[in-house]
Write a protein that holds these residues in place. Structure first.
Motif, PDB file in Angstrom:
ATOM      1  N   ARG A 113       0.632   2.600  -7.822  1.00 39.87           N
ATOM      2  CA  ARG A 113       0.973   1.348  -7.269  1.00 39.87           C
ATOM      3  C   ARG A 113       0.517   0.897  -6.146  1.00 39.87           C
ATOM      4  O   ARG A 113      -0.031   0.053  -5.883  1.00 39.87           O
ATOM      5  N   LEU A 114       0.480   1.902  -5.046  1.00 38.70           N
ATOM      6  CA  LEU A 114       0.540   1.515  -3.621  1.00 38.70           C
ATOM      7  C   LEU A 114      -1.441   1.767  -3.779  1.00 38.70           C
ATOM      8  O   LEU A 114      -1.702   0.701  -2.976  1.00 38.70           O
ATOM      9  N   ALA A 115      -1.808   2.245  -4.203  1.00 40.36           N
ATOM     10  CA  ALA A 115      -3.533   2.377  -4.314  1.00 40.36           C
ATOM     11  C   ALA A 115      -4.055   1.174  -4.965  1.00 40.36           C
ATOM     12  O   ALA A 115      -5.003   0.429  -4.510  1.00 40.36           O
ATOM     13  N   VAL A 116      -3.308   0.755  -6.266  1.00 40.42           N
ATOM     14  CA  VAL A 116      -3.846  -0.211  -6.944  1.00 40.42           C
ATOM     15  C   VAL A 116      -3.778  -1.418  -6.147  1.00 40.42           C
ATOM     16  O   VAL A 116      -4.543  -2.262  -6.126  1.00 40.42           O
ATOM     17  N   TYR A 117      -2.416  -1.713  -5.388  1.00 36.14           N
ATOM     18  CA  TYR A 117      -2.403  -2.723  -4.618  1.00 36.14           C
ATOM     19  C   TYR A 117      -3.459  -2.792  -3.540  1.00 36.14           C
ATOM     20  O   TYR A 117      -4.170  -4.009  -3.370  1.00 36.14           O
ATOM     21  N   GLU A 118      -3.795  -1.734  -2.925  1.00 37.41           N
ATOM     22  CA  GLU A 118      -4.922  -1.723  -1.804  1.00 37.41           C
ATOM     23  C   GLU A 118      -6.105  -1.876  -2.504  1.00 37.41           C
ATOM     24  O   GLU A 118      -7.045  -2.888  -1.693  1.00 37.41           O
ATOM     25  N   LEU A 119      -6.564  -1.525  -3.571  1.00 40.69           N
ATOM     26  CA  LEU A 119      -7.860  -1.770  -4.175  1.00 40.69           C
ATOM     27  C   LEU A 119      -7.857  -3.398  -4.703  1.00 40.69           C
ATOM     28  O   LEU A 119      -9.026  -3.812  -4.444  1.00 40.69           O
ATOM     29  N   LEU A 120      -6.797  -3.959  -5.319  1.00 39.72           N
ATOM     30  CA  LEU A 120      -6.968  -5.352  -5.662  1.00 39.72           C
ATOM     31  C   LEU A 120      -6.725  -6.404  -4.547  1.00 39.72           C
ATOM     32  O   LEU A 120      -7.223  -7.493  -4.639  1.00 39.72           O
ATOM     33  N   PHE A 121      -5.943  -6.007  -3.425  1.00 40.86           N
ATOM     34  CA  PHE A 121      -5.307  -7.105  -2.662  1.00 40.86           C
ATOM     35  C   PHE A 121      -5.568  -7.054  -1.366  1.00 40.86           C
ATOM     36  O   PHE A 121      -5.355  -7.840  -0.425  1.00 40.86           O
ATOM     37  N   ARG A 122      -6.097  -5.631  -0.902  1.00 45.80           N
ATOM     38  CA  ARG A 122      -6.614  -5.335   0.591  1.00 45.80           C
ATOM     39  C   ARG A 122      -7.921  -5.177   0.669  1.00 45.80           C
ATOM     40  O   ARG A 122      -8.460  -4.230   0.734  1.00 45.80           O
ATOM     41  N   SER A 123      -8.775  -6.383   1.115  1.00 47.84           N
ATOM     42  CA  SER A 123     -10.199  -6.328   1.341  1.00 47.84           C
ATOM     43  C   SER A 123     -10.442  -5.651   2.801  1.00 47.84           C
ATOM     44  O   SER A 123     -11.604  -5.229   2.970  1.00 47.84           O
ATOM     45  N   ASP A 124      -9.550  -5.437   3.323  1.00 48.66           N
ATOM     46  CA  ASP A 124      -9.673  -4.542   4.507  1.00 48.66           C
ATOM     47  C   ASP A 124      -9.859  -2.972   4.601  1.00 48.66           C
ATOM     48  O   ASP A 124     -10.006  -2.421   5.511  1.00 48.66           O
ATOM     49  N   PHE A 137       4.877   2.054  10.650  1.00 45.13           N
ATOM     50  CA  PHE A 137       6.189   1.059  10.195  1.00 45.13           C
ATOM     51  C   PHE A 137       5.695  -0.184   9.613  1.00 45.13           C
ATOM     52  O   PHE A 137       6.051  -0.650   8.478  1.00 45.13           O
ATOM     53  N   ALA A 138       4.744  -0.890  10.281  1.00 44.98           N
ATOM     54  CA  ALA A 138       4.315  -2.098  10.071  1.00 44.98           C
ATOM     55  C   ALA A 138       3.468  -1.841   8.819  1.00 44.98           C
ATOM     56  O   ALA A 138       3.610  -2.862   8.059  1.00 44.98           O
ATOM     57  N   PHE A 139       2.639  -1.052   8.766  1.00 46.51           N
ATOM     58  CA  PHE A 139       1.705  -0.796   7.564  1.00 46.51           C
ATOM     59  C   PHE A 139       2.577  -0.632   6.259  1.00 46.51           C
ATOM     60  O   PHE A 139       2.261  -1.126   5.388  1.00 46.51           O
ATOM     61  N   ALA A 140       3.398   0.319   6.387  1.00 44.02           N
ATOM     62  CA  ALA A 140       4.359   0.498   5.335  1.00 44.02           C
ATOM     63  C   ALA A 140       5.100  -0.772   4.745  1.00 44.02           C
ATOM     64  O   ALA A 140       5.101  -1.019   3.774  1.00 44.02           O
ATOM     65  N   SER A 141       5.355  -1.607   5.860  1.00 43.87           N
ATOM     66  CA  SER A 141       6.225  -2.763   5.247  1.00 43.87           C
ATOM     67  C   SER A 141       5.229  -3.724   4.344  1.00 43.87           C
ATOM     68  O   SER A 141       5.608  -4.364   3.545  1.00 43.87           O
ATOM     69  N   GLU A 142       3.950  -3.791   5.098  1.00 48.98           N
ATOM     70  CA  GLU A 142       2.843  -4.769   4.374  1.00 48.98           C
ATOM     71  C   GLU A 142       2.452  -4.063   3.018  1.00 48.98           C
ATOM     72  O   GLU A 142       2.608  -4.842   2.010  1.00 48.98           O
ATOM     73  N   LEU A 143       2.460  -2.695   2.931  1.00 49.46           N
ATOM     74  CA  LEU A 143       2.136  -2.109   1.441  1.00 49.46           C
ATOM     75  C   LEU A 143       3.496  -2.389   0.623  1.00 49.46           C
ATOM     76  O   LEU A 143       3.283  -2.864  -0.470  1.00 49.46           O
ATOM     77  N   VAL A 144       4.740  -2.036   0.922  1.00 51.99           N
ATOM     78  CA  VAL A 144       6.000  -2.353   0.323  1.00 51.99           C
ATOM     79  C   VAL A 144       5.888  -3.841  -0.241  1.00 51.99           C
ATOM     80  O   VAL A 144       6.052  -4.276  -1.529  1.00 51.99           O
ATOM     81  N   SER A 145       5.705  -4.889   0.601  1.00 51.98           N
ATOM     82  CA  SER A 145       5.716  -6.190   0.251  1.00 51.98           C
ATOM     83  C   SER A 145       4.691  -6.624  -0.625  1.00 51.98           C
ATOM     84  O   SER A 145       5.223  -7.276  -1.669  1.00 51.98           O
ATOM     85  N   GLY A 146       3.449  -5.984  -0.309  1.00 51.26           N
ATOM     86  CA  GLY A 146       2.374  -6.237  -1.363  1.00 51.26           C
ATOM     87  C   GLY A 146       2.732  -5.857  -2.814  1.00 51.26           C
ATOM     88  O   GLY A 146       2.414  -6.562  -3.817  1.00 51.26           O
ATOM     89  N   VAL A 147       3.084  -4.563  -2.808  1.00 50.85           N
ATOM     90  CA  VAL A 147       3.349  -4.099  -4.146  1.00 50.85           C
ATOM     91  C   VAL A 147       4.431  -4.645  -5.007  1.00 50.85           C
ATOM     92  O   VAL A 147       4.319  -5.089  -6.034  1.00 50.85           O
ATOM     93  N   VAL A 148       5.486  -5.148  -4.320  1.00 53.87           N
ATOM     94  CA  VAL A 148       6.700  -5.772  -4.931  1.00 53.87           C
ATOM     95  C   VAL A 148       6.228  -7.075  -5.253  1.00 53.87           C
ATOM     96  O   VAL A 148       6.449  -7.585  -6.270  1.00 53.87           O
ATOM     97  N   ALA A 149       5.518  -7.923  -4.459  1.00 49.97           N
ATOM     98  CA  ALA A 149       5.119  -9.256  -4.774  1.00 49.97           C
ATOM     99  C   ALA A 149       3.860  -9.127  -5.916  1.00 49.97           C
ATOM    100  O   ALA A 149       3.869 -10.269  -6.683  1.00 49.97           O
ATOM    101  N   ASN A 150       3.222  -8.155  -6.074  1.00 52.04           N
ATOM    102  CA  ASN A 150       2.232  -8.240  -7.001  1.00 52.04           C
ATOM    103  C   ASN A 150       2.476  -7.129  -8.215  1.00 52.04           C
ATOM    104  O   ASN A 150       1.384  -6.803  -8.932  1.00 52.04           O
ATOM    105  N   ILE A 151       3.590  -6.629  -8.238  1.00 48.20           N
ATOM    106  CA  ILE A 151       3.971  -5.715  -9.372  1.00 48.20           C
ATOM    107  C   ILE A 151       3.411  -5.874 -10.857  1.00 48.20           C
ATOM    108  O   ILE A 151       3.151  -4.823 -11.332  1.00 48.20           O
TER     109      ILE A 151
END
Length: 145
Positions: free
Chosen positions: A93-104, A51-65
């Protein structure tokens, strides 16, 4: 199923729902999470991490859409975003968010996870479609260590 895979699937459902009925994606995710846990005795540790990871992903995608959609549009040869299946688009969208904005999250993990989620939720050719576009986008991303 790993907590992160579960989180990606929950995030996909929230973003897909947001596309169908414009609404706050985080509120949608909260409703999905609440209904997910109803009537079951969840393994709380795994689900709470998901749930915490899903929330991070959704917030990240929305903020960087805007940046995310620009990348997808630039690399999707012969496909306008309006013609893409909503499931495929939101997996991208989820994968591109991870590629561009999630260095972890390593590039290969992001790509493999997106393909697996596409196999589960998309059409027969979704995994190949998602893989093709992500290959193009990932080529321009420095691998994360």
């Amino acid at each position: 199923m790993s907590a992160r895979r579960e989180g990606r699937e929950l995030a996909l459902q929230a973003l897909y729902s947001k596309d169908l009925v414009p609404q706050d994606a985080n509120a949608t995710l909260k409703r999905i999470i609440e209904s997910f846990a109803e009537g079951e005795e969840p393994t709380l540790e795994v689900h709470s991490k998901a749930f915490a990871f899903a929330s991070e992903l959704v917030s990240g995608v929305v903020a960087n859409i805007t940046a995310i959609d620009e990348q997808i549009a630039a690399k999707s040869k012969h496909w306008s975003m309006s013609r893409m299946a909503r499931v495929d688009l939101n997996i991208l969208r989820l994968a591109v968010y991870e590629l561009l904005f999630r260095s972890d999250i390593p590039k290969n993990v992001t790509m493999n996870e997106a393909i697996e989620v596409a196999k589960k939720f998309g059409a027969e050719d979704s995994a190949a479609f998602v893989n093709g576009i992500l290959d193009e986008i990932a080529a321009g991303v420095t691998d994360k260590e």
